[in-house]
Motif scaffolding. Structure first.
Motif, PDB file in Angstrom:
ATOM      1  N   TYR A 272     -14.888  -5.194 -36.540  1.00  0.00           N
ATOM      2  CA  TYR A 272     -15.679  -4.820 -38.218  1.00  0.00           C
ATOM      3  C   TYR A 272     -14.727  -4.670 -39.444  1.00  0.00           C
ATOM      4  CZ  TYR A 272     -20.445  -4.205 -35.100  1.00  0.00           C
ATOM      5  OH  TYR A 272     -21.033  -5.069 -34.491  1.00  0.00           O
TER       6      TYR A 272
ATOM      7  N   ARG B  61     -27.305  -8.650 -33.791  1.00  0.00           N
ATOM      8  CA  ARG B  61     -27.667  -9.706 -34.045  1.00  0.00           C
ATOM      9  C   ARG B  61     -28.314 -11.261 -33.391  1.00  0.00           C
ATOM     10  NH1 ARG B  61     -23.987 -14.334 -32.318  1.00  0.00           N
ATOM     11  NH2 ARG B  61     -23.901 -16.102 -33.880  1.00  0.00           N
TER      12      ARG B  61
ATOM     13  N   LEU C 270     -15.880   5.241 -36.811  1.00  0.00           N
ATOM     14  CA  LEU C 270     -17.929   4.634 -36.463  1.00  0.00           C
ATOM     15  C   LEU C 270     -18.419   5.329 -34.755  1.00  0.00           C
ATOM     16  CD1 LEU C 270     -17.440   1.202 -37.863  1.00  0.00           C
ATOM     17  CD2 LEU C 270     -18.917   3.156 -39.239  1.00  0.00           C
TER      18      LEU C 270
ATOM     19  N   GLN D 104     -15.146  -2.940 -31.308  1.00  0.00           N
ATOM     20  CA  GLN D 104     -16.807  -2.626 -31.013  1.00  0.00           C
ATOM     21  C   GLN D 104     -16.845  -2.942 -29.309  1.00  0.00           C
ATOM     22  OE1 GLN D 104     -19.781  -3.223 -32.260  1.00  0.00           O
ATOM     23  NE2 GLN D 104     -20.797  -2.660 -30.041  1.00  0.00           N
TER      24      GLN D 104
ATOM     25  N   ALA E 147     -20.510  -0.331 -46.420  1.00  0.00           N
ATOM     26  CA  ALA E 147     -21.171  -0.754 -45.012  1.00  0.00           C
ATOM     27  C   ALA E 147     -19.858  -1.630 -43.561  1.00  0.00           C
ATOM     28  CB  ALA E 147     -22.640  -1.154 -44.698  1.00  0.00           C
TER      29      ALA E 147
ATOM     30  N   LEU F  35     -19.433  -7.902 -39.816  1.00  0.00           N
ATOM     31  CA  LEU F  35     -19.357  -7.811 -38.847  1.00  0.00           C
ATOM     32  C   LEU F  35     -18.676  -9.265 -39.092  1.00  0.00           C
ATOM     33  CD1 LEU F  35     -19.470  -8.464 -35.955  1.00  0.00           C
ATOM     34  CD2 LEU F  35     -21.411 -10.068 -36.109  1.00  0.00           C
TER      35      LEU F  35
ATOM     36  N   SER G 129     -19.224  -3.744 -26.833  1.00  0.00           N
ATOM     37  CA  SER G 129     -20.738  -3.961 -26.616  1.00  0.00           C
ATOM     38  C   SER G 129     -21.514  -4.780 -25.015  1.00  0.00           C
ATOM     39  CB  SER G 129     -21.196  -4.842 -27.273  1.00  0.00           C
ATOM     40  OG  SER G 129     -20.613  -6.233 -26.982  1.00  0.00           O
TER      41      SER G 129
ATOM     42  N   TYR H  53     -11.738  -1.886 -37.372  1.00  0.00           N
ATOM     43  CA  TYR H  53     -12.771  -1.668 -36.311  1.00  0.00           C
ATOM     44  C   TYR H  53     -13.579  -2.643 -34.640  1.00  0.00           C
ATOM     45  CZ  TYR H  53     -13.787   2.930 -39.505  1.00  0.00           C
ATOM     46  OH  TYR H  53     -13.045   3.608 -39.923  1.00  0.00           O
TER      47      TYR H  53
ATOM     48  N   GLU I  20     -17.995 -14.718 -37.377  1.00  0.00           N
ATOM     49  CA  GLU I  20     -19.180 -14.571 -38.023  1.00  0.00           C
ATOM     50  C   GLU I  20     -19.367 -15.465 -38.890  1.00  0.00           C
ATOM     51  OE1 GLU I  20     -22.237 -13.688 -37.293  1.00  0.00           O
ATOM     52  OE2 GLU I  20     -23.256 -12.230 -38.576  1.00  0.00           O
TER      53      GLU I  20
ATOM     54  N   TYR J 145     -25.937   4.976 -40.960  1.00  0.00           N
ATOM     55  CA  TYR J 145     -26.690   3.902 -41.302  1.00  0.00           C
ATOM     56  C   TYR J 145     -27.547   2.827 -40.446  1.00  0.00           C
ATOM     57  CZ  TYR J 145     -21.810   2.816 -43.738  1.00  0.00           C
ATOM     58  OH  TYR J 145     -20.806   3.638 -44.350  1.00  0.00           O
TER      59      TYR J 145
ATOM     60  N   TRP K 172     -26.161  -4.805 -42.296  1.00  0.00           N
ATOM     61  CA  TRP K 172     -25.962  -2.646 -41.641  1.00  0.00           C
ATOM     62  C   TRP K 172     -26.789  -2.414 -43.056  1.00  0.00           C
ATOM     63  CZ3 TRP K 172     -21.972  -0.051 -39.410  1.00  0.00           C
ATOM     64  CH2 TRP K 172     -21.766  -0.614 -38.296  1.00  0.00           C
ATOM     65  N   GLY K 173     -27.705  -1.445 -43.479  1.00  0.00           N
ATOM     66  CA  GLY K 173     -27.395  -0.859 -44.681  1.00  0.00           C
ATOM     67  C   GLY K 173     -26.253  -0.240 -44.902  1.00  0.00           C
ATOM     68  N   ARG K 174     -26.911   0.581 -46.333  1.00  0.00           N
ATOM     69  CA  ARG K 174     -26.107   1.495 -47.594  1.00  0.00           C
ATOM     70  C   ARG K 174     -26.080   2.427 -46.636  1.00  0.00           C
ATOM     71  NH1 ARG K 174     -26.023  -0.115 -53.726  1.00  0.00           N
ATOM     72  NH2 ARG K 174     -26.068  -2.335 -53.361  1.00  0.00           N
TER      73      ARG K 174
ATOM     74  N   PRO L 201     -22.706   1.724 -27.249  1.00  0.00           N
ATOM     75  CA  PRO L 201     -21.728   0.672 -27.742  1.00  0.00           C
ATOM     76  C   PRO L 201     -20.978   1.953 -28.083  1.00  0.00           C
ATOM     77  CG  PRO L 201     -23.555   0.236 -28.791  1.00  0.00           C
ATOM     78  CD  PRO L 201     -24.276   0.938 -27.423  1.00  0.00           C
TER      79      PRO L 201
ATOM     80  N   VAL M 159     -26.177   4.264 -36.277  1.00  0.00           N
ATOM     81  CA  VAL M 159     -24.615   4.137 -36.388  1.00  0.00           C
ATOM     82  C   VAL M 159     -23.915   5.539 -37.376  1.00  0.00           C
ATOM     83  CG1 VAL M 159     -22.248   3.265 -36.846  1.00  0.00           C
ATOM     84  CG2 VAL M 159     -23.852   2.203 -35.897  1.00  0.00           C
TER      85      VAL M 159
ATOM     86  N   SER N 120     -26.119  -4.779 -28.739  1.00  0.00           N
ATOM     87  CA  SER N 120     -24.660  -3.952 -29.997  1.00  0.00           C
ATOM     88  C   SER N 120     -24.243  -4.780 -30.489  1.00  0.00           C
ATOM     89  CB  SER N 120     -24.090  -2.869 -28.415  1.00  0.00           C
ATOM     90  OG  SER N 120     -23.754  -3.549 -27.702  1.00  0.00           O
ATOM     91  N   ILE N 121     -24.022  -6.030 -30.516  1.00  0.00           N
ATOM     92  CA  ILE N 121     -23.357  -6.403 -32.012  1.00  0.00           C
ATOM     93  C   ILE N 121     -23.990  -6.558 -33.049  1.00  0.00           C
ATOM     94  CG2 ILE N 121     -22.722  -8.556 -32.268  1.00  0.00           C
ATOM     95  CD1 ILE N 121     -21.969  -8.688 -29.582  1.00  0.00           C
ATOM     96  N   PHE N 122     -23.596  -5.790 -34.434  1.00  0.00           N
ATOM     97  CA  PHE N 122     -24.665  -5.530 -35.143  1.00  0.00           C
ATOM     98  C   PHE N 122     -23.987  -6.668 -36.756  1.00  0.00           C
ATOM     99  CE2 PHE N 122     -25.644  -2.334 -32.505  1.00  0.00           C
ATOM    100  CZ  PHE N 122     -24.618  -1.547 -32.681  1.00  0.00           C
ATOM    101  N   ASP N 123     -25.145  -7.611 -37.109  1.00  0.00           N
ATOM    102  CA  ASP N 123     -24.683  -8.506 -37.640  1.00  0.00           C
ATOM    103  C   ASP N 123     -24.828  -7.292 -38.892  1.00  0.00           C
ATOM    104  OD1 ASP N 123     -27.365 -10.813 -37.476  1.00  0.00           O
ATOM    105  OD2 ASP N 123     -27.241  -8.632 -37.760  1.00  0.00           O
TER     106      ASP N 123
ATOM    107  N   PHE O  39     -16.662   2.424 -30.548  1.00  0.00           N
ATOM    108  CA  PHE O  39     -15.815   1.900 -31.470  1.00  0.00           C
ATOM    109  C   PHE O  39     -13.815   2.576 -31.491  1.00  0.00           C
ATOM    110  CE2 PHE O  39     -18.756  -0.197 -34.322  1.00  0.00           C
ATOM    111  CZ  PHE O  39     -19.983   0.547 -34.105  1.00  0.00           C
TER     112      PHE O  39
END
Lengths: 121, 107
Positions: free
Chosen positions: B36, A100, A45, B89, B43, B46, B91, B87, B55, A95, A111-113, B96, A37, A106-109, B98
């Protein structure tokens, strides 16, 4: 603890190429689809690409289709994004994101920096 | 592609306020909607998945509702840590998308 660490960003000229990497740890990497992303400076995003846990199935946003290739090496717990024919509008923080649940997409739990890609002459 | 429209784009509120953010999908996405939170230089995090599921670890002052094309994120009592951009989004598909985000500012 889940960790995602992106690398490979940098300054590249228009038309150039770059390969991003995302090193994953803290979970069974091969069980989860992974995604890229991006976020342009000061913007929202944008999903770029996703890949199944096995690496067989991939999807791309129309904006990058034919120019970017997502892949993964499950033996190295690493996700990649090969980017070609880069344009100014590809400038963004990229990112990697974990889905999840193993059956999810496509549900993102996590993330990197992020790693910053700047396309400019 | 499914388009996601968030409103408002900016919201000014005070600590303790009840805050509601709306997200509309261009076609039905059933309950395949996530929310989110993103703070500057961080970052996204969720908060809510499948429209109304909190969550793990997210404070209960956050809640989500809706189905089909209309969804809301509610913060029941705004806390100092909640000033951020939110945001939505979808899914529902393998592509996906946003919303453009809602920035919650201090009034």
């Amino acid at each position: 603890e889940v960790q995602l660490v992106e690398s490979g960003g940098g300054l590249v000229q228009p038309g150039g190429s770059l390969r991003l990497s995302c090193a994953a740890s803290g979970f069974t990497f091969s069980n989860y689809a992974m995604n890229w992303v991006r976020q342009a400076p000061g913007k929202g995003l944008e999903w770029v690409s996703g890949i199944s846990g096995s690496g067989i199935t991939t999807y791309y946003a129309d904006s990058v289709k034919g120019r970017f290739t997502i892949s993964r090496d499950n033996s190295k717990n690493t996700l990649y994004l090969q980017m070609h024919s880069l344009r100014a509008e590809d400038t963004a923080l990229y990112y990697c994101a974990k889905v999840r649940i193993p059956s999810g997409w496509s549900i993102f739990d996590y993330w990197g920096r992020g790693t910053l890609v700047t396309v400019s002459s | 592609d499914i388009q996601m429209t968030q409103s408002p784009s900016t919201l000014s509120a005070s600590v303790g306020d009840r805050v509601t953010i709306t997200c509309r999908a261009s076609q039905s996405i059933n309950s395949w909607l996530a929310w989110y939170q993103q703070k500057p230089g961080k970052a996204p995090k969720l908060l809510i998945y499948k429209a109304s599921n909190l969550e793990s670890g997210v404070p209960s002052r956050f809640s989500g509702s809706g189905s089909g094309t209309e969804f809301t994120l509610t913060i029941s009592s705004l806390q100092p840590d909640d000033f951020a951009t939110y945001y939505c989004q979808q899914s529902n598909s393998y592509s996906p998308t946003f919303g453009r985000g809602t920035k919650v500012e201090i009034k």
